[in-house]
Scaffold this motif. Structure first.
Motif, mmCIF file in Angstrom:
data_model
loop_
_atom_site.group_PDB
_atom_site.id
_atom_site.type_symbol
_atom_site.label_atom_id
_atom_site.label_comp_id
_atom_site.label_asym_id
_atom_site.label_seq_id
_atom_site.Cartn_x
_atom_site.Cartn_y
_atom_site.Cartn_z
ATOM 1 N N THR A 1 -15.501 1.003 -4.232
ATOM 2 C CA THR A 1 -16.530 1.570 -3.359
ATOM 3 C C THR A 1 -16.375 1.203 -1.886
ATOM 4 O O THR A 1 -17.262 1.514 -1.084
ATOM 5 N N THR A 2 -15.277 0.581 -1.506
ATOM 6 C CA THR A 2 -15.041 0.141 -0.135
ATOM 7 C C THR A 2 -13.775 0.809 0.394
ATOM 8 O O THR A 2 -12.701 0.672 -0.207
ATOM 9 N N ALA A 3 -13.882 1.525 1.504
ATOM 10 C CA ALA A 3 -12.755 2.316 2.033
ATOM 11 C C ALA A 3 -11.504 1.472 2.233
ATOM 12 O O ALA A 3 -10.404 1.880 1.841
ATOM 13 N N GLU A 4 -11.642 0.314 2.842
ATOM 14 C CA GLU A 4 -10.472 -0.520 3.137
ATOM 15 C C GLU A 4 -9.753 -0.940 1.864
ATOM 16 O O GLU A 4 -8.531 -1.095 1.857
ATOM 17 N N LEU A 5 -10.508 -1.115 0.794
ATOM 18 C CA LEU A 5 -9.893 -1.513 -0.479
ATOM 19 C C LEU A 5 -9.359 -0.292 -1.229
ATOM 20 O O LEU A 5 -8.250 -0.352 -1.772
ATOM 21 N N LEU A 6 -10.105 0.806 -1.256
ATOM 22 C CA LEU A 6 -9.625 2.034 -1.904
ATOM 23 C C LEU A 6 -8.266 2.456 -1.349
ATOM 24 O O LEU A 6 -7.373 2.859 -2.101
ATOM 25 N N ASP A 7 -8.114 2.345 -0.035
ATOM 26 C CA ASP A 7 -6.866 2.769 0.603
ATOM 27 C C ASP A 7 -5.666 1.933 0.157
ATOM 28 O O ASP A 7 -4.526 2.357 0.335
ATOM 29 N N GLN A 8 -5.912 0.789 -0.444
ATOM 30 C CA GLN A 8 -4.813 -0.085 -0.852
ATOM 31 C C GLN A 8 -4.354 0.130 -2.291
ATOM 32 O O GLN A 8 -3.351 -0.446 -2.700
ATOM 33 N N TRP A 9 -5.091 0.968 -3.054
ATOM 34 C CA TRP A 9 -4.668 1.155 -4.445
ATOM 35 C C TRP A 9 -4.819 2.573 -4.996
ATOM 36 O O TRP A 9 -4.163 2.922 -5.976
ATOM 37 N N CYS A 10 -5.652 3.394 -4.421
ATOM 38 C CA CYS A 10 -6.103 4.623 -5.084
ATOM 39 C C CYS A 10 -5.175 5.814 -4.863
ATOM 40 O O CYS A 10 -5.575 6.837 -4.305
ATOM 41 N N ALA A 11 -3.939 5.672 -5.274
ATOM 42 C CA ALA A 11 -2.985 6.785 -5.260
ATOM 43 C C ALA A 11 -1.840 6.426 -6.202
ATOM 44 O O ALA A 11 -1.479 5.251 -6.309
ATOM 45 N N PRO A 12 -1.282 7.413 -6.869
ATOM 46 C CA PRO A 12 -0.124 7.111 -7.715
ATOM 47 C C PRO A 12 1.094 6.820 -6.836
ATOM 48 O O PRO A 12 1.279 7.444 -5.794
ATOM 49 N N ASN A 13 1.902 5.862 -7.252
ATOM 50 C CA ASN A 13 3.122 5.543 -6.495
ATOM 51 C C ASN A 13 4.042 6.757 -6.478
ATOM 52 O O ASN A 13 4.121 7.462 -7.480
ATOM 53 N N PRO A 14 4.697 7.066 -5.393
ATOM 54 C CA PRO A 14 4.819 6.359 -4.115
ATOM 55 C C PRO A 14 3.836 6.858 -3.041
ATOM 56 O O PRO A 14 4.033 6.613 -1.861
ATOM 57 N N TYR A 15 2.795 7.561 -3.441
ATOM 58 C CA TYR A 15 1.806 8.076 -2.494
ATOM 59 C C TYR A 15 0.868 6.961 -2.045
ATOM 60 O O TYR A 15 0.839 5.887 -2.629
ATOM 61 N N ARG A 16 0.081 7.258 -1.001
ATOM 62 C CA ARG A 16 -0.940 6.316 -0.539
ATOM 63 C C ARG A 16 -2.201 7.091 -0.200
ATOM 64 O O ARG A 16 -2.166 8.311 -0.028
ATOM 65 N N THR A 17 -3.307 6.381 -0.121
ATOM 66 C CA THR A 17 -4.599 6.989 0.203
ATOM 67 C C THR A 17 -4.975 6.633 1.629
ATOM 68 O O THR A 17 -4.734 5.512 2.083
ATOM 69 N N GLU A 18 -5.561 7.594 2.321
ATOM 70 C CA GLU A 18 -6.033 7.387 3.694
ATOM 71 C C GLU A 18 -7.455 7.941 3.786
ATOM 72 O O GLU A 18 -7.669 9.151 3.706
ATOM 73 N N THR A 19 -8.433 7.040 3.935
ATOM 74 C CA THR A 19 -9.831 7.457 4.031
ATOM 75 C C THR A 19 -10.143 7.925 5.438
ATOM 76 O O THR A 19 -9.826 7.247 6.409
ATOM 77 N N LYS A 20 -10.787 9.085 5.532
ATOM 78 C CA LYS A 20 -11.293 9.567 6.816
ATOM 79 C C LYS A 20 -12.765 9.179 6.964
ATOM 80 O O LYS A 20 -13.190 8.723 8.025
ATOM 81 N N THR A 21 -13.550 9.331 5.887
ATOM 82 C CA THR A 21 -14.961 8.984 5.894
ATOM 83 C C THR A 21 -15.354 8.455 4.526
ATOM 84 O O THR A 21 -14.979 9.055 3.509
ATOM 85 N N LEU A 22 -16.105 7.362 4.497
ATOM 86 C CA LEU A 22 -16.731 6.905 3.254
ATOM 87 C C LEU A 22 -18.161 6.504 3.577
ATOM 88 O O LEU A 22 -18.396 5.574 4.345
#
Length: 168
Positions: A36-57
């Protein structure tokens, strides 16, 4: 640490529903924070080798998460999750959709309703997800072995990330 935590992915074709269960070797508070925290979601919430980038949470009932899954080449695939109901450290009900960079939901596909249930037993947290698809086309894309592998990958990322957070 259990190296093979529970991961169950089952499909109900007649109801257009996918059920996912995953157990994490971490307490409920930490799993909830990572979910539930953008900074933490961005560190895990994508299948490898992709990454997540939050614009708004804006994590509250009536709020939303607008983010991109970013390919290794930098291509962004946008999504938006609108939060319908939140019971802290118990459950989240959200409407998921593809969107554009500005957060406008794609009119091409009905939204997916996702219900997440969080529970803890003996210091391990189980997350149970029920994804109900409003679109047969999206359901068919998601009810596949490749989606199962992708989901398994990003939940494995979360389990590994939680271990690094536990050490801090």
């Amino acid at each position: 640490m259990n190296t093979n935590p529970l991961f169950d992915f089952s499909v109900s074709k007649e109801n257009k529903i996918i059920h996912i269960k995953r157990e994490f070797d971490a307490g409920l508070e930490l799993v909830w924070q990572a979910w539930t925290t953008a900074e933490l979601l961005d560190q895990w919430c994508a299948p490898n080798p992709y990454r997540t980038e939050t614009k708004t949470l804006d994590f509250r009932e009536g709020g939303f998460w607008h983010y991109a899954i970013v390919s290794p080449e930098g291509k962004k695939h946008w999504s938006r999750y609108d939060y319908k109901k939140i019971e802290p450290q118990k459950s989240i009900t959200e409407l998921r959709a593809f969107s554009d960079e500005n957060g406008r939901v794609s009119p091409d596909f009905p939204r997916t309703e996702c219900n997440l249930i969080f529970s803890e037993t003996d210091g391990k947290t189980r997350v149970t997800m029920t994804e109900k698809y409003g679109s047969p086309e999206i359901f068919e894309k998601m009810a596949t072995v490749s989606h199962k592998k992708g989901f398994s990958s990003h939940l494995k990322n979360l389990n590994e990330f939680l271990q690094t957070l536990k050490k801090k």
